[in-house]
Enzyme design. Structure first.
Site, PDB file in Angstrom:
ATOM      1  N   VAL A   1      25.008  60.041  51.820  1.00  0.00           N
ATOM      2  CA  VAL A   1      24.041  60.866  51.078  1.00  0.00           C
ATOM      3  C   VAL A   1      24.405  61.028  49.612  1.00  0.00           C
ATOM      4  O   VAL A   1      23.570  61.481  48.816  1.00  0.00           O
ATOM      5  CB  VAL A   1      23.878  62.264  51.723  1.00  0.00           C
ATOM      6  CG1 VAL A   1      23.289  62.141  53.118  1.00  0.00           C
ATOM      7  CG2 VAL A   1      25.203  63.029  51.745  1.00  0.00           C
TER       8      VAL A   1
ATOM      9  N   TYR B   1      34.877  74.090  48.445  1.00  0.00           N
ATOM     10  CA  TYR B   1      33.882  74.385  49.476  1.00  0.00           C
ATOM     11  C   TYR B   1      33.089  75.634  49.113  1.00  0.00           C
ATOM     12  O   TYR B   1      31.858  75.661  49.237  1.00  0.00           O
ATOM     13  CB  TYR B   1      34.593  74.563  50.820  1.00  0.00           C
ATOM     14  CG  TYR B   1      33.686  74.524  52.028  1.00  0.00           C
ATOM     15  CD1 TYR B   1      32.971  73.378  52.351  1.00  0.00           C
ATOM     16  CD2 TYR B   1      33.566  75.635  52.866  1.00  0.00           C
ATOM     17  CE1 TYR B   1      32.155  73.334  53.474  1.00  0.00           C
ATOM     18  CE2 TYR B   1      32.761  75.598  53.989  1.00  0.00           C
ATOM     19  CZ  TYR B   1      32.057  74.449  54.289  1.00  0.00           C
ATOM     20  OH  TYR B   1      31.249  74.413  55.396  1.00  0.00           O
TER      21      TYR B   1
ATOM     22  N   ASN C   1      22.173  68.559  56.230  1.00  0.00           N
ATOM     23  CA  ASN C   1      23.295  69.095  56.999  1.00  0.00           C
ATOM     24  C   ASN C   1      24.634  68.460  56.639  1.00  0.00           C
ATOM     25  O   ASN C   1      25.677  69.081  56.825  1.00  0.00           O
ATOM     26  CB  ASN C   1      23.022  68.885  58.491  1.00  0.00           C
ATOM     27  CG  ASN C   1      24.247  69.133  59.340  1.00  0.00           C
ATOM     28  OD1 ASN C   1      24.668  70.260  59.529  1.00  0.00           O
ATOM     29  ND2 ASN C   1      24.845  68.055  59.842  1.00  0.00           N
TER      30      ASN C   1
ATOM     31  N   SER D   1      30.763  74.600  46.163  1.00  0.00           N
ATOM     32  CA  SER D   1      29.705  73.650  46.509  1.00  0.00           C
ATOM     33  C   SER D   1      28.669  74.265  47.438  1.00  0.00           C
ATOM     34  O   SER D   1      27.463  74.033  47.287  1.00  0.00           O
ATOM     35  CB  SER D   1      30.302  72.387  47.129  1.00  0.00           C
ATOM     36  OG  SER D   1      30.983  72.665  48.335  1.00  0.00           O
TER      37      SER D   1
END
Length: 258
Positions: A67, A162, A93, A165
């Site tokens: 992706v 994390y 996802n 983002s």
């Protein structure tokens, strides 16, 4: 009364669909009546999920896609349109959790997390939104994380990339929701708490001390179980949420409220 969660005749794309929460969501879409396009990097695992969906009487299309690679994303979505003729639902996802704090992360690690977690949903949306705008219908669901709104002070659990983002996913959701509501496109995000998946089963779930602390601090006193994310995903993906957009829902057993 009609079933507001019925997805018969709909076409959904699920990224990160080769295992875990993505594969679970793909099966849930099929159970609700949708045909499903499966995107992930591992073609062999995608093929297995596709067979399960086809055994349920729905159509499935498995496409190996990174992706964070624009050409692969563009080509993959073109294949979906050629096969199904449209895209009604997009579940962004795919995601990774890069451990470490800002003092320790390399630039390459930082970019990797941002590429998959933020650029991925951006690229997928870039090529899906025009199709939805033309059809005057669309449901986009972005999987963020409870770590978009809470963090951990224990150094071994620092995941600054994390945190950043996944909060970026929330921000992207807000901007898109405001821009495309007039096109009958809703854009919402979900913040899962701790669920067993490939990303956590060999790390957090094998850390007994962490699990004990998580259970003690979470109102539900346990991690999420397989399938417990599906209800929220189906709500945001169906006409049950026709007047809901720009929202973030934490599916975390109450972890973010204490």
């Amino acid at each position: 009364m009609s079933n507001l969660y019925d997805l018969s005749g709909k076409v959904a794309i699920v990224t990160g669909a080769s295992s875990g929460l993505g594969a679970d969501a793909a099966r849930a879409y099929a159970e609700a009546g949708a045909d499903v396009a499966l995107f992930a990097r591992r073609a062999d695992k995608l093929a297995n999920v596709a067979k399960e969906i086809e055994a349920m009487g729905r159509k499935a299309l498995a496409i190996a896609v990174d992706v964070a690679n624009e050409e692969q994303v563009k080509s993959g979505i073109q294949q979906v349109v050629e096969t199904f003729g449209k895209v009604d639902i997009l579940l962004n996802n795919a995601g990774i959790a890069v451990p470490g704090g800002v003092e320790d992360l390399t630039e390459a690690q930082w970019d990797q997390g941002m590429d998959v977690n933020v650029k991925g949903p951006f690229l997928m949306s870039k090529y899906v939104v025009p199709l939805m705008r033309k059809a005057k219908y669309g449901k986009i669901v972005n999987v963020a994380s409870v770590n978009a709104i809470i963090a951990d002070k224990v150094p071994v659990l620092w995941r600054h990339n994390y945190n950043a983002s996944k909060d970026g996913v929330r921000g992207l959701t807000l901007g898109m929701a405001a821009s495309y509501a007039q096109d009958n496109i809703t854009v919402n995000s979900i913040g899962p708490g701790l669920f067993e998946s490939e990303m956590t089963e060999n790390t957090l779930f094998k850390n007994e001390g962490f699990l004990q602390a998580y259970n003690a601090s979470t109102p539900a006193s346990r991690p999420g179980k397989r399938g417990e994310l599906n209800g929220t995903i189906l709500f945001f993906s169906s006409d049950a949420s026709s007047y809901v957009t720009g929202q973030y829902v934490a599916v975390d057993g109450g972890a973010s409220i204490v």
